[in-house]
Design a protein around this motif. Sequence first.
Motif, mmCIF file in Angstrom:
data_model
loop_
_atom_site.group_PDB
_atom_site.id
_atom_site.type_symbol
_atom_site.label_atom_id
_atom_site.label_comp_id
_atom_site.label_asym_id
_atom_site.label_seq_id
_atom_site.Cartn_x
_atom_site.Cartn_y
_atom_site.Cartn_z
ATOM 1 N N SER B 48 0.830 -1.204 0.000
ATOM 2 C CA SER B 48 0.000 0.000 0.000
ATOM 3 C C SER B 48 0.867 1.257 0.000
ATOM 4 N N GLY B 49 2.048 1.160 0.644
ATOM 5 C CA GLY B 49 2.950 2.306 0.646
ATOM 6 C C GLY B 49 3.449 2.640 -0.747
ATOM 7 N N GLN B 50 3.620 1.579 -1.575
ATOM 8 C CA GLN B 50 4.050 1.822 -2.952
ATOM 9 C C GLN B 50 2.900 2.339 -3.810
ATOM 10 N N LEU B 51 1.684 1.817 -3.564
ATOM 11 C CA LEU B 51 0.537 2.163 -4.422
ATOM 12 C C LEU B 51 -0.037 3.539 -4.103
ATOM 13 N N LEU B 52 -0.043 3.873 -2.809
ATOM 14 C CA LEU B 52 -0.791 5.041 -2.343
ATOM 15 C C LEU B 52 -0.430 6.349 -3.061
ATOM 16 N N PRO B 53 0.865 6.679 -3.232
ATOM 17 C CA PRO B 53 1.166 7.953 -3.900
ATOM 18 C C PRO B 53 0.600 8.023 -5.322
ATOM 19 N N TRP B 54 0.620 6.880 -6.028
ATOM 20 C CA TRP B 54 0.119 6.878 -7.405
ATOM 21 C C TRP B 54 -1.394 7.042 -7.437
ATOM 22 N N LEU B 236 -18.331 10.802 -15.763
ATOM 23 C CA LEU B 236 -17.538 9.582 -15.612
ATOM 24 C C LEU B 236 -16.147 9.894 -15.064
ATOM 25 N N VAL B 237 -15.575 11.035 -15.489
ATOM 26 C CA VAL B 237 -14.263 11.440 -14.958
ATOM 27 C C VAL B 237 -14.370 11.683 -13.453
ATOM 28 N N MET B 238 -15.420 12.387 -13.042
ATOM 29 C CA MET B 238 -15.608 12.647 -11.606
ATOM 30 C C MET B 238 -15.861 11.360 -10.841
ATOM 31 N N ALA B 239 -16.599 10.428 -11.467
ATOM 32 C CA ALA B 239 -16.872 9.154 -10.799
ATOM 33 C C ALA B 239 -15.568 8.392 -10.569
ATOM 34 N N LEU B 240 -14.697 8.380 -11.585
ATOM 35 C CA LEU B 240 -13.403 7.702 -11.445
ATOM 36 C C LEU B 240 -12.551 8.403 -10.384
ATOM 37 N N ALA B 241 -12.574 9.757 -10.392
ATOM 38 C CA ALA B 241 -11.806 10.518 -9.405
ATOM 39 C C ALA B 241 -12.280 10.198 -7.989
ATOM 40 N N PHE B 242 -13.600 10.164 -7.784
ATOM 41 C CA PHE B 242 -14.140 9.863 -6.449
ATOM 42 C C PHE B 242 -13.790 8.437 -6.034
ATOM 43 N N THR B 243 -13.819 7.491 -6.999
ATOM 44 C CA THR B 243 -13.490 6.101 -6.678
ATOM 45 C C THR B 243 -12.031 5.995 -6.242
ATOM 46 N N LEU B 244 -11.139 6.688 -6.965
ATOM 47 C CA LEU B 244 -9.719 6.662 -6.597
ATOM 48 C C LEU B 244 -9.497 7.357 -5.256
ATOM 49 N N LEU B 245 -10.245 8.444 -5.021
ATOM 50 C CA LEU B 245 -10.148 9.129 -3.731
ATOM 51 C C LEU B 245 -10.564 8.196 -2.604
ATOM 52 N N PHE B 246 -11.639 7.449 -2.828
ATOM 53 C CA PHE B 246 -12.098 6.467 -1.845
ATOM 54 C C PHE B 246 -11.012 5.428 -1.591
ATOM 55 N N ALA B 247 -10.410 4.907 -2.679
ATOM 56 C CA ALA B 247 -9.365 3.884 -2.530
ATOM 57 C C ALA B 247 -8.182 4.442 -1.743
ATOM 58 N N LEU B 249 -8.142 6.963 0.421
ATOM 59 C CA LEU B 249 -8.514 7.186 1.818
ATOM 60 C C LEU B 249 -8.572 5.869 2.581
ATOM 61 N N LEU B 250 -9.104 4.822 1.929
ATOM 62 C CA LEU B 250 -9.226 3.536 2.606
ATOM 63 C C LEU B 250 -7.839 2.959 2.896
ATOM 64 N N LEU B 251 -6.938 2.978 1.896
ATOM 65 C CA LEU B 251 -5.582 2.478 2.107
ATOM 66 C C LEU B 251 -4.904 3.248 3.243
ATOM 67 N N LEU B 252 -5.044 4.578 3.196
ATOM 68 C CA LEU B 252 -4.408 5.428 4.210
ATOM 69 C C LEU B 252 -4.913 5.087 5.606
ATOM 70 N N ARG B 253 -6.226 4.925 5.733
ATOM 71 C CA ARG B 253 -6.812 4.676 7.060
ATOM 72 C C ARG B 253 -6.514 3.269 7.558
ATOM 73 N N VAL B 254 -6.479 2.284 6.646
ATOM 74 C CA VAL B 254 -6.135 0.926 7.078
ATOM 75 C C VAL B 254 -4.670 0.881 7.513
ATOM 76 N N ARG B 255 -3.803 1.578 6.768
ATOM 77 C CA ARG B 255 -2.393 1.667 7.184
ATOM 78 C C ARG B 255 -2.294 2.274 8.589
ATOM 79 N N ALA B 256 -3.024 3.371 8.823
ATOM 80 C CA ALA B 256 -2.993 4.017 10.137
ATOM 81 C C ALA B 256 -3.482 3.058 11.220
ATOM 82 N N ALA B 257 -4.510 2.263 10.897
ATOM 83 C CA ALA B 257 -5.057 1.317 11.885
ATOM 84 C C ALA B 257 -4.033 0.225 12.212
#
Lengths: 75, 275
Positions: B48-54, B236-247, B249-257
């Motif tokens: 997740s540390g490698q994926l998150l910045p991208w 569709l661009v906004m939908a993809l942006a929101f989906t990536l934002l969700f991903a 945030l989830l990676l970041l919060r699971v890492r923090a947990a």
Amino acid sequence: MTGLSSWIAMGGHAPFVWGSYGVSALILGALAIVSWRGHRAARALVARLEAEGARRRPAPGANAAASTAAPERAA
Amino acid sequence: MDRPATPPAALASGQAAPAHAAPEGARATAGRVNLHRFANPGRFLRLSGQLLPWIAAAAALLLGLGLAWGLAFSPADYQQGETVRIMYIHVPSAWVAMACYSTMAIASASALVWRHPLADLVAIECAPIGACFTAVCLVTGSLWGRPMWGTYWVWDARLTSVLLLFFLYLGHIALVNAFDDPARGRRAGAILALVGAVNLPIIKFSVDWWSTLHQPASVSRLAAPAIHPDILWPLLVMALAFTLLFAALLLLRVRAAIYAQRARALMAARAAVRA
């Protein structure tokens, strides 16, 4: 500037359109900042605890500064 | 590599499962479910540390593109005028709010069935993210409803079921934290998440099953979306942006947990040494 001002007016629905974008930016921005700071704090805490744990149990042959750190604190 | 299921204590310290975890491990390997390769918290942190910045960079880029496109370069709707621009955040936030709940329900199921060590963390961290996206959906929908329907709110099936989704997220957060024993809280939260999944088809089909002010699905009819390409593309661009934002945030919060669990384990170990 009429182009810009008419764009800002959003056909008379400016409060609803800009309000939507503003509230969304506020909610999602706050979530992102809180999550990012929480991650940073938790990672820093683990790093600090691991460093303290390493100081408390110095490996044989560790340098003098590291091995005297614990007694100084105890005194 | 058939690694046995890692119990929470080992999860926190990032070590392999001790011998007493054998019954759980035996069950997991008997089922030949090799999810546990990815359940190792150390491996998750590294990956997740490698994926998150991208993911975060792609989300920011698409968000900028989608905002400019939706706010400035897409045409106004011939019926709804400029208020149609609210759709570019309302609809993607609604999609993500539901996708987030699906993620939470699937993670809860794998937490209950397979004792997947990261599944509980994923489910728990989904709840605040989902609550925020649902809040965005509700607020923007309300601000869109006032000029278009003449009201901020109606108690119809679509709006009420999305409000219920919001309360499910809040209830999940409260329930998980309501027990002295964190394991019981996680279990209760997982059961709530699974029971609440009944709400997802209700939200989806509410516009078809009951009469409502809310318009029916216009994008998902893939053969012929009832929406003009000039408006569909920024959506569709906004939908993809929101989906990536969700991903992200989830990676970041699971890492923090994971870090928080590891910190608790380190402090418990220190307290044990002192005692």
